[in-house]
Design a protein around this motif. Structure first.
Motif, PDB file in Angstrom:
ATOM      1  N   ASP A 214     -23.663   0.068 -25.347  1.00 20.12           N
ATOM      2  CA  ASP A 214     -23.480   1.646 -26.276  1.00 20.12           C
ATOM      3  C   ASP A 214     -23.455   2.622 -25.650  1.00 20.12           C
ATOM      4  OD1 ASP A 214     -26.015   1.422 -25.630  1.00 20.12           O
ATOM      5  OD2 ASP A 214     -26.752   1.849 -27.771  1.00 20.12           O
ATOM      6  N   GLN A 215     -23.554   3.057 -24.323  1.00 26.84           N
ATOM      7  CA  GLN A 215     -23.457   3.881 -23.944  1.00 26.84           C
ATOM      8  C   GLN A 215     -21.997   4.380 -23.001  1.00 26.84           C
ATOM      9  OE1 GLN A 215     -26.148   6.226 -23.665  1.00 26.84           O
ATOM     10  NE2 GLN A 215     -26.941   4.753 -25.320  1.00 26.84           N
ATOM     11  N   ASN A 216     -21.597   3.020 -22.629  1.00 24.58           N
ATOM     12  CA  ASN A 216     -20.200   3.355 -22.137  1.00 24.58           C
ATOM     13  C   ASN A 216     -18.930   3.045 -22.692  1.00 24.58           C
ATOM     14  OD1 ASN A 216     -20.170   0.440 -21.826  1.00 24.58           O
ATOM     15  ND2 ASN A 216     -21.081   0.365 -19.721  1.00 24.58           N
ATOM     16  N   ALA A 217     -19.272   2.312 -23.989  1.00 23.39           N
ATOM     17  CA  ALA A 217     -18.145   1.947 -24.852  1.00 23.39           C
ATOM     18  C   ALA A 217     -16.819   2.967 -25.082  1.00 23.39           C
ATOM     19  CB  ALA A 217     -18.607   1.041 -25.951  1.00 23.39           C
ATOM     20  N   THR A 218     -17.613   4.071 -25.463  1.00 22.79           N
ATOM     21  CA  THR A 218     -16.749   4.959 -26.059  1.00 22.79           C
ATOM     22  C   THR A 218     -15.672   5.302 -25.023  1.00 22.79           C
ATOM     23  OG1 THR A 218     -18.758   6.089 -27.370  1.00 22.79           O
ATOM     24  CG2 THR A 218     -16.683   7.583 -26.872  1.00 22.79           C
ATOM     25  N   SER A 219     -16.214   5.604 -23.826  1.00 19.93           N
ATOM     26  CA  SER A 219     -15.198   6.033 -22.924  1.00 19.93           C
ATOM     27  C   SER A 219     -14.135   4.962 -22.486  1.00 19.93           C
ATOM     28  CB  SER A 219     -15.718   6.353 -21.340  1.00 19.93           C
ATOM     29  OG  SER A 219     -16.714   5.204 -20.842  1.00 19.93           O
ATOM     30  N   PHE A 220     -14.576   3.609 -22.549  1.00 19.28           N
ATOM     31  CA  PHE A 220     -13.629   2.426 -22.335  1.00 19.28           C
ATOM     32  C   PHE A 220     -12.501   2.517 -23.799  1.00 19.28           C
ATOM     33  CE2 PHE A 220     -17.106   0.007 -20.227  1.00 19.28           C
ATOM     34  CZ  PHE A 220     -17.136   0.638 -19.192  1.00 19.28           C
ATOM     35  N   ALA A 221     -13.341   2.981 -24.849  1.00 17.50           N
ATOM     36  CA  ALA A 221     -12.491   3.041 -26.012  1.00 17.50           C
ATOM     37  C   ALA A 221     -11.350   3.808 -26.057  1.00 17.50           C
ATOM     38  CB  ALA A 221     -13.373   2.809 -27.355  1.00 17.50           C
ATOM     39  N   GLN A 222     -11.375   4.997 -25.697  1.00 14.87           N
ATOM     40  CA  GLN A 222     -10.519   6.107 -25.394  1.00 14.87           C
ATOM     41  C   GLN A 222      -9.319   6.079 -24.450  1.00 14.87           C
ATOM     42  OE1 GLN A 222     -13.180   9.524 -24.172  1.00 14.87           O
ATOM     43  NE2 GLN A 222     -13.817   9.724 -26.070  1.00 14.87           N
ATOM     44  N   SER A 223      -9.435   4.634 -23.619  1.00 17.96           N
ATOM     45  CA  SER A 223      -8.349   4.513 -22.853  1.00 17.96           C
ATOM     46  C   SER A 223      -7.354   3.614 -23.496  1.00 17.96           C
ATOM     47  CB  SER A 223      -8.995   3.732 -21.616  1.00 17.96           C
ATOM     48  OG  SER A 223      -7.532   3.242 -20.797  1.00 17.96           O
ATOM     49  N   PRO A 224      -6.055   3.980 -23.402  1.00 16.99           N
ATOM     50  CA  PRO A 224      -4.948   3.139 -23.947  1.00 16.99           C
ATOM     51  C   PRO A 224      -4.702   2.046 -23.312  1.00 16.99           C
ATOM     52  CG  PRO A 224      -3.971   5.109 -22.646  1.00 16.99           C
ATOM     53  CD  PRO A 224      -5.592   5.325 -22.536  1.00 16.99           C
ATOM     54  N   LEU A 225      -5.340   1.693 -22.019  1.00 16.45           N
ATOM     55  CA  LEU A 225      -5.124   0.719 -21.175  1.00 16.45           C
ATOM     56  C   LEU A 225      -6.107  -0.386 -21.429  1.00 16.45           C
ATOM     57  CD1 LEU A 225      -3.958   2.116 -17.899  1.00 16.45           C
ATOM     58  CD2 LEU A 225      -2.537   0.996 -19.505  1.00 16.45           C
ATOM     59  N   ILE A 226      -7.257  -0.308 -22.279  1.00 12.97           N
ATOM     60  CA  ILE A 226      -8.186  -1.042 -22.634  1.00 12.97           C
ATOM     61  C   ILE A 226      -8.205  -1.394 -24.087  1.00 12.97           C
ATOM     62  CG2 ILE A 226     -10.743  -1.437 -22.694  1.00 12.97           C
ATOM     63  CD1 ILE A 226     -11.013   0.680 -20.315  1.00 12.97           C
ATOM     64  N   ASP A 227      -7.704  -2.741 -24.357  1.00  9.89           N
ATOM     65  CA  ASP A 227      -7.570  -3.137 -25.737  1.00  9.89           C
ATOM     66  C   ASP A 227      -8.971  -3.361 -26.454  1.00  9.89           C
ATOM     67  OD1 ASP A 227      -4.529  -2.721 -25.565  1.00  9.89           O
ATOM     68  OD2 ASP A 227      -4.549  -4.480 -24.476  1.00  9.89           O
ATOM     69  N   GLY A 228     -10.057  -3.442 -25.673  1.00 13.73           N
ATOM     70  CA  GLY A 228     -10.957  -3.730 -26.414  1.00 13.73           C
ATOM     71  C   GLY A 228     -12.090  -4.476 -25.270  1.00 13.73           C
ATOM     72  N   ALA A 229     -13.425  -4.912 -25.864  1.00 16.02           N
ATOM     73  CA  ALA A 229     -14.365  -5.572 -25.022  1.00 16.02           C
ATOM     74  C   ALA A 229     -14.872  -6.850 -25.237  1.00 16.02           C
ATOM     75  CB  ALA A 229     -15.401  -4.532 -25.265  1.00 16.02           C
ATOM     76  N   LEU A 230     -15.004  -7.510 -24.281  1.00 13.60           N
ATOM     77  CA  LEU A 230     -15.805  -8.722 -24.379  1.00 13.60           C
ATOM     78  C   LEU A 230     -17.345  -8.341 -23.967  1.00 13.60           C
ATOM     79  CD1 LEU A 230     -15.828 -11.902 -24.881  1.00 13.60           C
ATOM     80  CD2 LEU A 230     -15.474 -12.162 -22.262  1.00 13.60           C
ATOM     81  N   VAL A 231     -18.110  -8.530 -25.012  1.00 11.88           N
ATOM     82  CA  VAL A 231     -19.675  -8.029 -24.604  1.00 11.88           C
ATOM     83  C   VAL A 231     -20.722  -9.426 -24.666  1.00 11.88           C
ATOM     84  CG1 VAL A 231     -21.145  -6.573 -25.678  1.00 11.88           C
ATOM     85  CG2 VAL A 231     -18.713  -6.037 -26.188  1.00 11.88           C
ATOM     86  N   GLY A 232     -21.550  -9.132 -23.721  1.00 11.16           N
ATOM     87  CA  GLY A 232     -22.406 -10.074 -23.388  1.00 11.16           C
ATOM     88  C   GLY A 232     -24.039  -9.622 -24.082  1.00 11.16           C
ATOM     89  N   GLY A 233     -24.766  -9.398 -23.111  1.00  9.35           N
ATOM     90  CA  GLY A 233     -26.150  -9.032 -23.685  1.00  9.35           C
ATOM     91  C   GLY A 233     -26.230  -8.022 -24.838  1.00  9.35           C
ATOM     92  N   ALA A 234     -25.464  -7.032 -24.976  1.00  7.45           N
ATOM     93  CA  ALA A 234     -25.354  -5.919 -25.956  1.00  7.45           C
ATOM     94  C   ALA A 234     -24.839  -6.692 -27.306  1.00  7.45           C
ATOM     95  CB  ALA A 234     -24.404  -4.822 -25.485  1.00  7.45           C
ATOM     96  N   SER A 235     -24.265  -7.878 -27.299  1.00 10.68           N
ATOM     97  CA  SER A 235     -24.010  -8.598 -28.598  1.00 10.68           C
ATOM     98  C   SER A 235     -25.333  -8.996 -29.051  1.00 10.68           C
ATOM     99  CB  SER A 235     -22.756  -9.408 -28.342  1.00 10.68           C
ATOM    100  OG  SER A 235     -23.311 -10.766 -27.761  1.00 10.68           O
ATOM    101  N   LEU A 236     -26.409  -9.274 -28.451  1.00 11.47           N
ATOM    102  CA  LEU A 236     -27.432  -9.617 -29.057  1.00 11.47           C
ATOM    103  C   LEU A 236     -28.370  -8.689 -29.454  1.00 11.47           C
ATOM    104  CD1 LEU A 236     -28.199 -12.250 -26.102  1.00 11.47           C
ATOM    105  CD2 LEU A 236     -27.205 -12.746 -28.241  1.00 11.47           C
ATOM    106  N   LYS A 237     -28.143  -7.425 -29.555  1.00  6.20           N
ATOM    107  CA  LYS A 237     -28.540  -6.113 -30.225  1.00  6.20           C
ATOM    108  C   LYS A 237     -27.905  -5.721 -31.015  1.00  6.20           C
ATOM    109  CE  LYS A 237     -30.355  -5.505 -25.182  1.00  6.20           C
ATOM    110  NZ  LYS A 237     -30.715  -4.190 -24.396  1.00  6.20           N
ATOM    111  N   THR A 238     -28.461  -5.814 -32.517  1.00  4.85           N
ATOM    112  CA  THR A 238     -27.396  -5.272 -33.622  1.00  4.85           C
ATOM    113  C   THR A 238     -27.056  -3.807 -33.553  1.00  4.85           C
ATOM    114  OG1 THR A 238     -28.784  -6.973 -34.935  1.00  4.85           O
ATOM    115  CG2 THR A 238     -27.547  -5.150 -36.131  1.00  4.85           C
ATOM    116  N   ASP A 239     -27.783  -3.074 -33.125  1.00  3.92           N
ATOM    117  CA  ASP A 239     -27.382  -1.622 -33.266  1.00  3.92           C
ATOM    118  C   ASP A 239     -26.413  -1.311 -32.047  1.00  3.92           C
ATOM    119  OD1 ASP A 239     -29.277  -1.111 -35.245  1.00  3.92           O
ATOM    120  OD2 ASP A 239     -30.701  -0.535 -34.249  1.00  3.92           O
ATOM    121  N   SER A 240     -26.697  -1.988 -30.819  1.00  7.83           N
ATOM    122  CA  SER A 240     -25.978  -1.988 -29.826  1.00  7.83           C
ATOM    123  C   SER A 240     -24.406  -2.477 -30.127  1.00  7.83           C
ATOM    124  CB  SER A 240     -26.471  -2.042 -28.303  1.00  7.83           C
ATOM    125  OG  SER A 240     -27.597  -1.677 -27.926  1.00  7.83           O
TER     126      SER A 240
END
Length: 249
Positions: A214-240
């Motif tokens: 949840d700390q670095n996702a915003t910078s990734f999301a702002q890039s037109p070259l990154i179409d999304g994320a495959l998330v490991g550990g953070a997907s097990l934390k509801t808020d993150s």
């Protein structure tokens, strides 16, 4: 590409079905496409509680058969599809490393997945040694080459909610370590992947994975070259996970 994708890979988590259901029940549809790949043991139960619009996937399928056979402990693409899955992961570095999966095995898995009507999230990435020796592009090019025979099976249109093929770039050295390449490095690699796919006449969204949180996702999301994320550990934390989804929405 305007459509964004956030996919959670639960790996060998959580320990109980009830905890898995709790995670799944907290997911709601978003402006980005949201998907999860839980343990195969939890797949059917999660399907029954998952909100409409959330994609459900398997973490793996067998390469030995597309449907049935004398392969104790394996799960086929046909069985996964019948349980309600929309997609499967193929080629995750942990499968390559711990189970010795070769290009031949991965090709068979992709063929079985497509035959069963599953989309494929194809994972690629370099090791720390490859990265240090500046062999990233060489390694990724070789990993992507096995997709060439499937080019005609992958439609060019992007109208589907979940494309036939999604690429997930996950540097092996960044998975679960807390380390990540710089945004500039990720964008450079994603651009290379896109160009390589073009030479194969394949069009697919390219996600980034490897200590996404949840700390670095915003910078990734702002890039037109990154179409999304495959998330490991953070997907097990509801808020993150919710914060990551919001970042890409």
């Amino acid at each position: 590409m305007s459509q964004k994708y956030v996919i959670g890979n639960y790996k060998l988590n959580p320990a109980t079905q009830q905890d898995a259901l709790t995670l799944a029940q907290n997911l709601t549809p978003s402006a980005c496409v949201v998907g999860i790949a839980p343990s195969i043991l939890h797949l059917s139960a999660i399907k029954s509680v998952l909100a409409d619009g959330i994609a459900l996937g398997a973490q793996d399928i067998t390469h030995k058969s597309a449907d049935v056979g004398a392969f104790t402990g394996d799960v086929s693409a046909t069985q996964v599809k019948d349980m309600g899955a929309n997609f499967t992961l193929v080629g995750h570095s942990e499968r390559r490393q711990y189970h010795g999966e070769t290009d031949e095995i991965l090709s068979q898995k992709i063929a079985h997945a497509f035959h069963a009507g599953l989309s494929v999230v194809f994972c690629i990435g370099e090791t720390k040694d490859d990265y240090d020796q500046k062999r990233t592009q060489q390694v990724l090019s070789a990993q992507l080459e096995l997709l060439a025979p499937f080019a005609k099976q992958i439609p060019l249109d992007t109208d589907q909610t979940l494309p036939k093929l999604i690429i997930a770039y996950e540097p092996v050295w960044a998975i679960g370590t807390g380390l990540t390449p710089t945004l500039a490095e990720i964008e450079c690699v994603h651009n290379f992947i896109s160009e390589t796919l073009s030479t194969l006449q394949i069009f697919a969204p390219i996600l980034y994975g490897g200590s996404v949180n949840d700390q670095n996702a915003t910078s990734f999301a702002q890039s037109p070259l990154i179409d999304g994320a495959l998330v490991g550990g953070a997907s097990l934390k509801t808020d993150s996970f919710a914060a990551i989804i919001t970042a890409f929405s």
